[in-house]
Design a protein around this motif. Structure first.
Motif, PDB file in Angstrom:
ATOM      1  N   LEU A  96       0.925  -1.022   0.166  1.00  0.00           N
ATOM      2  CA  LEU A  96       0.149   0.112  -0.089  1.00  0.00           C
ATOM      3  C   LEU A  96       1.044   0.976  -0.004  1.00  0.00           C
ATOM      4  O   LEU A  96       2.110   1.032   0.659  1.00  0.00           O
ATOM      5  CB  LEU A  96      -0.221   0.214   1.457  1.00  0.00           C
ATOM      6  N   PHE A  97       0.336   2.580  -0.849  1.00  0.00           N
ATOM      7  CA  PHE A  97       0.978   3.936  -0.328  1.00  0.00           C
ATOM      8  C   PHE A  97       0.454   4.263   0.652  1.00  0.00           C
ATOM      9  O   PHE A  97      -0.139   4.803   1.396  1.00  0.00           O
ATOM     10  CB  PHE A  97       0.190   4.515  -1.618  1.00  0.00           C
ATOM     11  N   PRO A  98       1.922   4.764   1.892  1.00  0.00           N
ATOM     12  CA  PRO A  98       1.746   4.867   2.817  1.00  0.00           C
ATOM     13  C   PRO A  98       1.544   6.298   2.881  1.00  0.00           C
ATOM     14  O   PRO A  98       1.217   6.879   4.296  1.00  0.00           O
ATOM     15  CB  PRO A  98       3.298   4.443   3.321  1.00  0.00           C
ATOM     16  N   ASN A  99       2.076   7.294   1.805  1.00  0.00           N
ATOM     17  CA  ASN A  99       2.188   8.306   1.608  1.00  0.00           C
ATOM     18  C   ASN A  99       0.091   8.956   1.685  1.00  0.00           C
ATOM     19  O   ASN A  99      -0.129   9.747   1.483  1.00  0.00           O
ATOM     20  CB  ASN A  99       2.586   9.068   0.707  1.00  0.00           C
ATOM     21  N   LEU A 100      -0.778   7.596   1.552  1.00  0.00           N
ATOM     22  CA  LEU A 100      -2.304   8.277   0.769  1.00  0.00           C
ATOM     23  C   LEU A 100      -3.247   7.309   2.398  1.00  0.00           C
ATOM     24  O   LEU A 100      -2.104   6.307   2.392  1.00  0.00           O
ATOM     25  CB  LEU A 100      -2.324   6.950  -0.361  1.00  0.00           C
ATOM     26  N   ASN A 101      -4.762   7.952   2.097  1.00  0.00           N
ATOM     27  CA  ASN A 101      -4.639   7.175   2.944  1.00  0.00           C
ATOM     28  C   ASN A 101      -5.786   5.909   2.290  1.00  0.00           C
ATOM     29  O   ASN A 101      -5.362   5.814   0.948  1.00  0.00           O
ATOM     30  CB  ASN A 101      -5.611   8.084   3.358  1.00  0.00           C
ATOM     31  N   VAL A 102      -6.462   4.925   2.950  1.00  0.00           N
ATOM     32  CA  VAL A 102      -7.248   3.863   2.492  1.00  0.00           C
ATOM     33  C   VAL A 102      -8.027   4.574   0.917  1.00  0.00           C
ATOM     34  O   VAL A 102      -8.241   4.104   0.142  1.00  0.00           O
ATOM     35  CB  VAL A 102      -8.262   3.077   3.901  1.00  0.00           C
ATOM     36  N   GLU A 103      -8.775   5.375   1.166  1.00  0.00           N
ATOM     37  CA  GLU A 103     -10.448   6.279  -0.031  1.00  0.00           C
ATOM     38  C   GLU A 103      -8.866   6.549  -0.956  1.00  0.00           C
ATOM     39  O   GLU A 103      -8.684   5.473  -2.128  1.00  0.00           O
ATOM     40  CB  GLU A 103     -10.769   7.274   0.401  1.00  0.00           C
ATOM     41  N   GLU A 104      -8.080   6.812  -1.141  1.00  0.00           N
ATOM     42  CA  GLU A 104      -6.963   6.831  -1.960  1.00  0.00           C
ATOM     43  C   GLU A 104      -6.007   5.958  -2.629  1.00  0.00           C
ATOM     44  O   GLU A 104      -5.886   5.807  -3.810  1.00  0.00           O
ATOM     45  CB  GLU A 104      -5.852   8.173  -1.114  1.00  0.00           C
ATOM     46  N   ASN A 105      -6.078   5.577  -1.355  1.00  0.00           N
ATOM     47  CA  ASN A 105      -5.068   4.290  -2.291  1.00  0.00           C
ATOM     48  C   ASN A 105      -5.825   3.302  -3.370  1.00  0.00           C
ATOM     49  O   ASN A 105      -5.466   2.796  -4.321  1.00  0.00           O
ATOM     50  CB  ASN A 105      -4.709   3.078  -0.889  1.00  0.00           C
ATOM     51  N   ILE A 106      -7.111   3.010  -2.494  1.00  0.00           N
ATOM     52  CA  ILE A 106      -8.265   2.244  -3.834  1.00  0.00           C
ATOM     53  C   ILE A 106      -8.247   3.305  -4.715  1.00  0.00           C
ATOM     54  O   ILE A 106      -8.222   2.170  -6.333  1.00  0.00           O
ATOM     55  CB  ILE A 106      -9.632   2.210  -2.260  1.00  0.00           C
ATOM     56  N   ARG A 107      -8.515   4.074  -5.154  1.00  0.00           N
ATOM     57  CA  ARG A 107      -8.760   4.799  -6.253  1.00  0.00           C
ATOM     58  C   ARG A 107      -7.914   5.765  -7.112  1.00  0.00           C
ATOM     59  O   ARG A 107      -7.714   6.074  -7.813  1.00  0.00           O
ATOM     60  CB  ARG A 107      -9.589   6.095  -5.926  1.00  0.00           C
ATOM     61  N   PHE A 108      -6.621   5.044  -6.607  1.00  0.00           N
ATOM     62  CA  PHE A 108      -5.201   4.788  -7.159  1.00  0.00           C
ATOM     63  C   PHE A 108      -5.157   5.101  -8.365  1.00  0.00           C
ATOM     64  O   PHE A 108      -4.630   5.951  -9.317  1.00  0.00           O
ATOM     65  CB  PHE A 108      -4.100   4.719  -6.563  1.00  0.00           C
ATOM     66  N   SER A 109      -5.702   3.579  -9.371  1.00  0.00           N
ATOM     67  CA  SER A 109      -5.596   3.684 -10.681  1.00  0.00           C
ATOM     68  C   SER A 109      -6.188   5.043 -11.310  1.00  0.00           C
ATOM     69  O   SER A 109      -6.228   4.690 -12.554  1.00  0.00           O
ATOM     70  CB  SER A 109      -5.868   2.201 -10.542  1.00  0.00           C
ATOM     71  N   SER A 110      -7.354   5.203 -10.786  1.00  0.00           N
ATOM     72  CA  SER A 110      -7.966   6.812 -11.803  1.00  0.00           C
ATOM     73  C   SER A 110      -7.110   7.919 -11.968  1.00  0.00           C
ATOM     74  O   SER A 110      -7.880   8.235 -12.736  1.00  0.00           O
ATOM     75  CB  SER A 110      -9.389   7.163 -11.119  1.00  0.00           C
ATOM     76  N   LYS A 111      -5.676   7.863 -11.597  1.00  0.00           N
ATOM     77  CA  LYS A 111      -4.870   8.708 -11.806  1.00  0.00           C
ATOM     78  C   LYS A 111      -4.475   8.394 -12.584  1.00  0.00           C
ATOM     79  O   LYS A 111      -3.967   9.274 -13.809  1.00  0.00           O
ATOM     80  CB  LYS A 111      -3.513   8.868 -10.443  1.00  0.00           C
ATOM     81  N   TYR A 112      -4.532   7.279 -13.286  1.00  0.00           N
ATOM     82  CA  TYR A 112      -3.119   7.262 -14.889  1.00  0.00           C
ATOM     83  C   TYR A 112      -4.475   6.047 -16.091  1.00  0.00           C
ATOM     84  O   TYR A 112      -3.838   5.869 -17.141  1.00  0.00           O
ATOM     85  CB  TYR A 112      -2.173   6.165 -14.400  1.00  0.00           C
ATOM     86  N   LYS A 113      -5.375   5.653 -15.787  1.00  0.00           N
ATOM     87  CA  LYS A 113      -6.707   5.309 -16.503  1.00  0.00           C
ATOM     88  C   LYS A 113      -7.906   5.779 -16.475  1.00  0.00           C
ATOM     89  O   LYS A 113      -8.151   6.409 -14.908  1.00  0.00           O
ATOM     90  CB  LYS A 113      -6.063   4.161 -16.504  1.00  0.00           C
ATOM     91  N   LYS A 114      -9.083   5.754 -16.655  1.00  0.00           N
ATOM     92  CA  LYS A 114     -10.724   5.839 -16.686  1.00  0.00           C
ATOM     93  C   LYS A 114     -11.053   4.802 -16.576  1.00  0.00           C
ATOM     94  O   LYS A 114     -11.026   3.800 -16.747  1.00  0.00           O
ATOM     95  CB  LYS A 114     -11.070   6.385 -18.500  1.00  0.00           C
ATOM     96  N   VAL A 115     -11.587   4.843 -15.204  1.00  0.00           N
ATOM     97  CA  VAL A 115     -12.089   3.961 -14.403  1.00  0.00           C
ATOM     98  C   VAL A 115     -13.549   4.058 -14.916  1.00  0.00           C
ATOM     99  O   VAL A 115     -14.052   4.787 -14.461  1.00  0.00           O
ATOM    100  CB  VAL A 115     -12.286   3.640 -13.470  1.00  0.00           C
ATOM    101  N   VAL A 116     -14.383   2.800 -16.141  1.00  0.00           N
ATOM    102  CA  VAL A 116     -15.765   3.076 -15.804  1.00  0.00           C
ATOM    103  C   VAL A 116     -16.665   3.895 -14.688  1.00  0.00           C
ATOM    104  O   VAL A 116     -16.456   2.269 -14.219  1.00  0.00           O
ATOM    105  CB  VAL A 116     -15.804   1.734 -16.757  1.00  0.00           C
ATOM    106  N   ASP A 117     -17.902   3.440 -14.518  1.00  0.00           N
ATOM    107  CA  ASP A 117     -18.446   3.683 -13.340  1.00  0.00           C
ATOM    108  C   ASP A 117     -17.938   4.228 -12.194  1.00  0.00           C
ATOM    109  O   ASP A 117     -18.788   2.554 -11.074  1.00  0.00           O
ATOM    110  CB  ASP A 117     -18.900   2.593 -13.798  1.00  0.00           C
ATOM    111  N   ALA A 118     -16.199   4.814 -12.227  1.00  0.00           N
ATOM    112  CA  ALA A 118     -15.431   4.704 -11.019  1.00  0.00           C
ATOM    113  C   ALA A 118     -16.145   5.152  -8.786  1.00  0.00           C
ATOM    114  O   ALA A 118     -16.357   3.794  -8.398  1.00  0.00           O
ATOM    115  CB  ALA A 118     -14.884   5.968 -11.255  1.00  0.00           C
ATOM    116  N   ASP A 119     -17.352   5.867  -9.354  1.00  0.00           N
ATOM    117  CA  ASP A 119     -18.092   5.804  -8.480  1.00  0.00           C
ATOM    118  C   ASP A 119     -19.511   4.563  -8.109  1.00  0.00           C
ATOM    119  O   ASP A 119     -18.592   4.606  -6.610  1.00  0.00           O
ATOM    120  CB  ASP A 119     -19.348   7.598  -8.303  1.00  0.00           C
TER     121      ASP A 119
END
Length: 328
Positions: A84-107
């Motif tokens: 896990l990324f220590p500088n990110l909280n749990v939600e930010e870890n889970i959503r990390f892939s949306s930083k580099y790709k479009k996640v369909v129906d992400a929310d």
């Protein structure tokens, strides 16, 4: 068409090599790589994910992806230590892939994963404050959120308290089904493999020894090395049973072997041997009986026998039936 096909895959790092690995996986299969520590399990996962240079081919739905960059393979990877990324909280870890790709129906996907894995109360937490089980759920949630084609799990239960292992194994199977993902799960644990796997591959020293349906692999090892790894006992030449082939061997479960002191036994095969040792273990005895130059290991329940067969050097009969023999 195979969903994922690995063909003659080889890779080398330091003094260890994967040697011409070949197997195929069908869509939505739960595929387990079973092997001892140091057998190449994690290295194979990393090679499939594109983290190691390799020779050979990796086909996804007929397309060769072996030269694609890691981020273009759409593979979710959950490491043994969760990474896990220590500088990110749990939600930010889970959503990390949306930083580099479009996640369909992400929310919608995020809310479903959080509810399913019971992570709602953890979303604002720092990952360093999580238990091993919580970290595992977050790591799996992060991998699933990226909507991977294939989910790679590297010893996902090794850091989990054994008291929670059964429930987490069920969760892994539920995740596999709920999110319609094809899974490759690495473990050295036979119980995990038996419960989770549709198909199993046995890997030893960087080579695939056997691959097939889980039940077939676990009950019908292809060679002596696999049989011993799987815990088969009493592996002896079939000539002991009257077969002429000197290369054929058989195995018989210690729990099904009968013993008798008085020669009244009924069994398809009856052998005479000398008691070398008898150990009392809670509710059963462990017997070691020498038949010619071979030593049989036998378990007998205390309630079925009066006293132990512990008189060393005593001659007794042991017996078992044809249905209880596995030929290797």
């Amino acid at each position: 068409m195979d969903y994922l096909k690995i063909k003659n895959l080889s890779s080398k790092t330091n003094d260890f090599s994967l040697d011409k690995i070949t197997f195929d996986i069908q869509k939505n299969e739960y595929f387990v790589l079973l092997g001892q520590s140091g057998s190449g399990k994690t290295m194979l996962l990393e090679t499939i994910a594109g983290l190691n240079q390799c020779e050979g081919e990796i086909f996804y739905k007929g397309e060769d992806i072996s030269l694609l960059a890691t981020e273009k393979r759409d593979i979710g990877f959950v490491y043994q230590d969760f990474a896990l990324f220590p500088n990110l909280n749990v939600e930010e870890n889970i959503r990390f892939s949306s930083k580099y790709k479009k996640v369909v129906d992400a929310d919608t996907l995020f809310e479903d994963i959080v509810e399913f894995l019971k992570l709602d109360s953890l979303l604002d937490r720092d990952t360093k404050d999580l238990s091993g089980g919580e970290k595992q759920r977050v790591a799996i949630a992060r991998a699933i959120f990226s909507r991977p084609k294939i989910l790679l799990l590297d010893e996902p239960l090794s850091a989990i308290d054994p008291t929670f292992r059964n429930s987490i194994m069920k969760s892994l199977k539920d995740i596999h089904r709920r999110y319609d993902v094809t899974t490759i799960h690495v473990t050295h644990n036979f119980r995990e493999a038996s419960y989770l796997a549709d198909k199993i591959a046995i890997i030893m020293d960087g080579k695939i020894q056997q691959v097939g349906k889980a039940e077939d692999v676990l009950n019908h090892p292809i060679n002596i090395e696999v049989a011993r790894f799987l815990g088969f006992k009493n592996i002896f030449p079939a000539t002991m049973l009257g077969f002429s082939s000197s290369s054929k061997v058989f195995s018989v479960d210690p729990n099904v072997i009968k013993v008798s002191k008085n020669g009244t036994m009924e069994a398809d095969y009856i052998l005479e041997g000398v008691v070398e040792e008898c150990m009392g273990i809670v509710d059963h005895y462990k017997l070691f009986v020498k038949v010619k130059q071979h030593q049989f290991f036998i378990k007998i329940l205390k309630r079925d026998y009066e006293g132990c067969y512990a008189d060393r050097t005593n001659i007794i009969q042991i017996g078992f039936d044809k249905k209880d023999i596995s030929f290797i």
